[in-house]
Design a protein around this motif. Sequence first.
Motif, PDB file in Angstrom:
ATOM      1  N   MET A   1       0.844  -1.196   0.000  1.00  0.00           N
ATOM      2  CA  MET A   1       0.000   0.000   0.000  1.00  0.00           C
ATOM      3  C   MET A   1       0.874   1.238   0.000  1.00  0.00           C
ATOM      4  SD  MET A   1      -2.991   1.165   2.675  1.00  0.00           S
ATOM      5  CE  MET A   1      -1.859   1.537   3.997  1.00  0.00           C
ATOM      6  N   LEU A   2       0.581   2.164  -0.900  1.00  0.00           N
ATOM      7  CA  LEU A   2       1.347   3.398  -1.003  1.00  0.00           C
ATOM      8  C   LEU A   2       0.606   4.509  -0.252  1.00  0.00           C
ATOM      9  CD1 LEU A   2       3.986   4.351  -2.318  1.00  0.00           C
ATOM     10  CD2 LEU A   2       2.644   5.106  -4.289  1.00  0.00           C
ATOM     11  N   ILE A   3       1.269   5.087   0.751  1.00  0.00           N
ATOM     12  CA  ILE A   3       0.692   6.133   1.583  1.00  0.00           C
ATOM     13  C   ILE A   3       1.326   7.470   1.222  1.00  0.00           C
ATOM     14  CG2 ILE A   3       0.418   7.000   3.938  1.00  0.00           C
ATOM     15  CD1 ILE A   3       0.666   4.083   4.900  1.00  0.00           C
ATOM     16  N   ALA A   4       0.512   8.458   0.917  1.00  0.00           N
ATOM     17  CA  ALA A   4       1.012   9.799   0.623  1.00  0.00           C
ATOM     18  C   ALA A   4       0.671  10.725   1.784  1.00  0.00           C
ATOM     19  CB  ALA A   4       0.405  10.336  -0.665  1.00  0.00           C
ATOM     20  N   VAL A   5       1.623  11.586   2.118  1.00  0.00           N
ATOM     21  CA  VAL A   5       1.426  12.591   3.158  1.00  0.00           C
ATOM     22  C   VAL A   5       1.592  13.950   2.505  1.00  0.00           C
ATOM     23  CG1 VAL A   5       2.248  13.520   5.357  1.00  0.00           C
ATOM     24  CG2 VAL A   5       2.313  11.041   4.939  1.00  0.00           C
ATOM     25  N   SER A   6       0.536  14.754   2.512  1.00  0.00           N
ATOM     26  CA  SER A   6       0.629  16.081   1.904  1.00  0.00           C
ATOM     27  C   SER A   6       1.221  17.073   2.898  1.00  0.00           C
ATOM     28  CB  SER A   6      -0.750  16.546   1.435  1.00  0.00           C
ATOM     29  OG  SER A   6      -1.574  16.859   2.537  1.00  0.00           O
ATOM     30  N   ALA A   7       1.613  18.245   2.379  1.00  0.00           N
ATOM     31  CA  ALA A   7       2.272  19.260   3.219  1.00  0.00           C
ATOM     32  C   ALA A   7       3.393  18.626   4.028  1.00  0.00           C
ATOM     33  CB  ALA A   7       1.256  19.950   4.129  1.00  0.00           C
ATOM     34  N   ALA A   8       4.164  17.774   3.362  1.00  0.00           N
ATOM     35  CA  ALA A   8       5.113  16.901   4.056  1.00  0.00           C
ATOM     36  C   ALA A   8       6.303  17.626   4.657  1.00  0.00           C
ATOM     37  CB  ALA A   8       5.602  15.814   3.095  1.00  0.00           C
ATOM     38  N   THR A   9       6.594  18.834   4.175  1.00  0.00           N
ATOM     39  CA  THR A   9       7.720  19.562   4.743  1.00  0.00           C
ATOM     40  C   THR A   9       7.282  20.551   5.817  1.00  0.00           C
ATOM     41  OG1 THR A   9       7.627  21.173   2.937  1.00  0.00           O
ATOM     42  CG2 THR A   9       9.152  19.330   2.691  1.00  0.00           C
ATOM     43  N   GLY A  10       5.996  20.563   6.130  1.00  0.00           N
ATOM     44  CA  GLY A  10       5.516  21.383   7.244  1.00  0.00           C
ATOM     45  C   GLY A  10       5.853  20.721   8.568  1.00  0.00           C
ATOM     46  N   GLN A  11       5.574  21.416   9.645  1.00  0.00           N
ATOM     47  CA  GLN A  11       5.949  20.901  10.965  1.00  0.00           C
ATOM     48  C   GLN A  11       5.223  19.610  11.310  1.00  0.00           C
ATOM     49  OE1 GLN A  11       5.132  24.769  12.864  1.00  0.00           O
ATOM     50  NE2 GLN A  11       7.237  24.739  13.608  1.00  0.00           N
ATOM     51  N   LEU A  12       3.921  19.536  11.027  1.00  0.00           N
ATOM     52  CA  LEU A  12       3.180  18.306  11.298  1.00  0.00           C
ATOM     53  C   LEU A  12       3.577  17.213  10.320  1.00  0.00           C
ATOM     54  CD1 LEU A  12       0.990  16.795  12.872  1.00  0.00           C
ATOM     55  CD2 LEU A  12      -0.695  17.713  11.260  1.00  0.00           C
ATOM     56  N   GLY A  13       3.694  17.553   9.036  1.00  0.00           N
ATOM     57  CA  GLY A  13       4.026  16.560   8.020  1.00  0.00           C
ATOM     58  C   GLY A  13       5.344  15.867   8.293  1.00  0.00           C
ATOM     59  N   ARG A  14       6.348  16.624   8.687  1.00  0.00           N
ATOM     60  CA  ARG A  14       7.654  16.024   8.985  1.00  0.00           C
ATOM     61  C   ARG A  14       7.563  15.034  10.146  1.00  0.00           C
ATOM     62  NH1 ARG A  14      12.317  17.750   6.855  1.00  0.00           N
ATOM     63  NH2 ARG A  14      12.220  19.502   5.381  1.00  0.00           N
ATOM     64  N   LEU A  15       6.810  15.407  11.179  1.00  0.00           N
ATOM     65  CA  LEU A  15       6.653  14.506  12.312  1.00  0.00           C
ATOM     66  C   LEU A  15       5.934  13.230  11.907  1.00  0.00           C
ATOM     67  CD1 LEU A  15       5.687  17.021  15.146  1.00  0.00           C
ATOM     68  CD2 LEU A  15       7.789  15.665  15.012  1.00  0.00           C
ATOM     69  N   VAL A  16       4.892  13.363  11.077  1.00  0.00           N
ATOM     70  CA  VAL A  16       4.154  12.181  10.630  1.00  0.00           C
ATOM     71  C   VAL A  16       5.071  11.239   9.851  1.00  0.00           C
ATOM     72  CG1 VAL A  16       2.326  11.363   9.088  1.00  0.00           C
ATOM     73  CG2 VAL A  16       1.893  13.295  10.619  1.00  0.00           C
ATOM     74  N   ILE A  17       5.831  11.770   8.922  1.00  0.00           N
ATOM     75  CA  ILE A  17       6.702  10.911   8.111  1.00  0.00           C
ATOM     76  C   ILE A  17       7.771  10.250   8.970  1.00  0.00           C
ATOM     77  CG2 ILE A  17       8.487  10.965   6.312  1.00  0.00           C
ATOM     78  CD1 ILE A  17       6.673  12.805   4.734  1.00  0.00           C
ATOM     79  N   GLU A  18       8.342  10.985   9.893  1.00  0.00           N
ATOM     80  CA  GLU A  18       9.350  10.420  10.792  1.00  0.00           C
ATOM     81  C   GLU A  18       8.790   9.221  11.555  1.00  0.00           C
ATOM     82  OE1 GLU A  18      10.927  11.766  15.106  1.00  0.00           O
ATOM     83  OE2 GLU A  18      11.189  13.268  13.530  1.00  0.00           O
ATOM     84  N   ARG A  19       7.579   9.364  12.074  1.00  0.00           N
ATOM     85  CA  ARG A  19       6.962   8.291  12.851  1.00  0.00           C
ATOM     86  C   ARG A  19       6.426   7.182  11.961  1.00  0.00           C
ATOM     87  NH1 ARG A  19       7.506  12.484  15.922  1.00  0.00           N
ATOM     88  NH2 ARG A  19       7.090  12.429  18.175  1.00  0.00           N
ATOM     89  N   LEU A  20       5.949   7.548  10.776  1.00  0.00           N
ATOM     90  CA  LEU A  20       5.412   6.549   9.858  1.00  0.00           C
ATOM     91  C   LEU A  20       6.506   5.606   9.379  1.00  0.00           C
ATOM     92  CD1 LEU A  20       2.761   5.719   8.498  1.00  0.00           C
ATOM     93  CD2 LEU A  20       3.277   7.347   6.662  1.00  0.00           C
ATOM     94  N   LYS A  21       7.712   6.128   9.196  1.00  0.00           N
ATOM     95  CA  LYS A  21       8.833   5.285   8.749  1.00  0.00           C
ATOM     96  C   LYS A  21       9.186   4.207   9.765  1.00  0.00           C
ATOM     97  CE  LYS A  21      11.816   8.541   7.731  1.00  0.00           C
ATOM     98  NZ  LYS A  21      13.090   9.162   7.263  1.00  0.00           N
TER      99      LYS A  21
END
Length: 281
Positions: A1-21
């Motif tokens: 499954m491919l998950i996309a996170v929008s506004a990924a370089t914003g403060q919330l987006g960066r935290l989400v990607i860090e934790r999602l990884k």
Amino acid sequence: MLIAVSAATGQLGRLVIERLKAKVPAANIVALTRSAEKGADLGVSVRVADYAKPETLGPALAGVDTLLLISSNEIGQRTPQHKNVIAAAKQAGLGWIIYTSLLRADSWPIDLAIEHWETEQMLAASGIPYTVLRNSWYHENYAGAIAGARATGALLGSAGDGKISSAARADYADAAVAVLTGTGHQGKTYELAGDTAFTLADLAAEISRQLGREIPYRNLPVDELAKVLASIGVPEPIAGMMARWEAGTAEGRIFDDGRQLSRLIGRPTTPVAATVRAVLG
């Protein structure tokens, strides 16, 4: 499954990607951002996606199964921008959208809430399965006020005795990841807020405790607070909106004791004292 996170370089987006990884392979994550260069350090695939440029959205969402739609930060433009994203998602055949909204967006008659509620309605009409994360205020929203209180000797606001159920940005990021990687969330709307509510007088007391000197809370009329915000460089229209949001806080709009956030993330939410400590150093 491919998950996309929008506004990924914003403060919330960066935290989400860090934790999602930490939960799924990086190869299964796509960061959507207006600038590919800014996302180069995220450690995942980056695609250019600009909410205001529909021609970028179709290619960005190609092959994506699930989208975390982090709301636009352009107040007054959110509804048309989110409409573009939802239309592109439907065209791309996405299976699920998770949207970051605002606590009680359906019952707070201010510009900020109205745009979120309009987006929720567009999602409902889209036919795409969706989940709504109605985030309360972030503790970090008060960082400027905390720093200002140290500098001036008083915490200013217009929230009266209104209780604030805010939480740390990281708490909301963990909630988004819990939904993205969990089951049984489609079709649900979560009212997400901190476990322990506080008033601005309580916040002033905590600042006082950490500084070791008295920092009072001064409650100002909304118009006066707007003037203070404008005097320190906040654009006048934004200053007026921020002051009106304080009036909503006084009415209890940002209070919630349902603890849906801590249940989602499986731990207590971060106390506001931690954010005061971070700001004061």
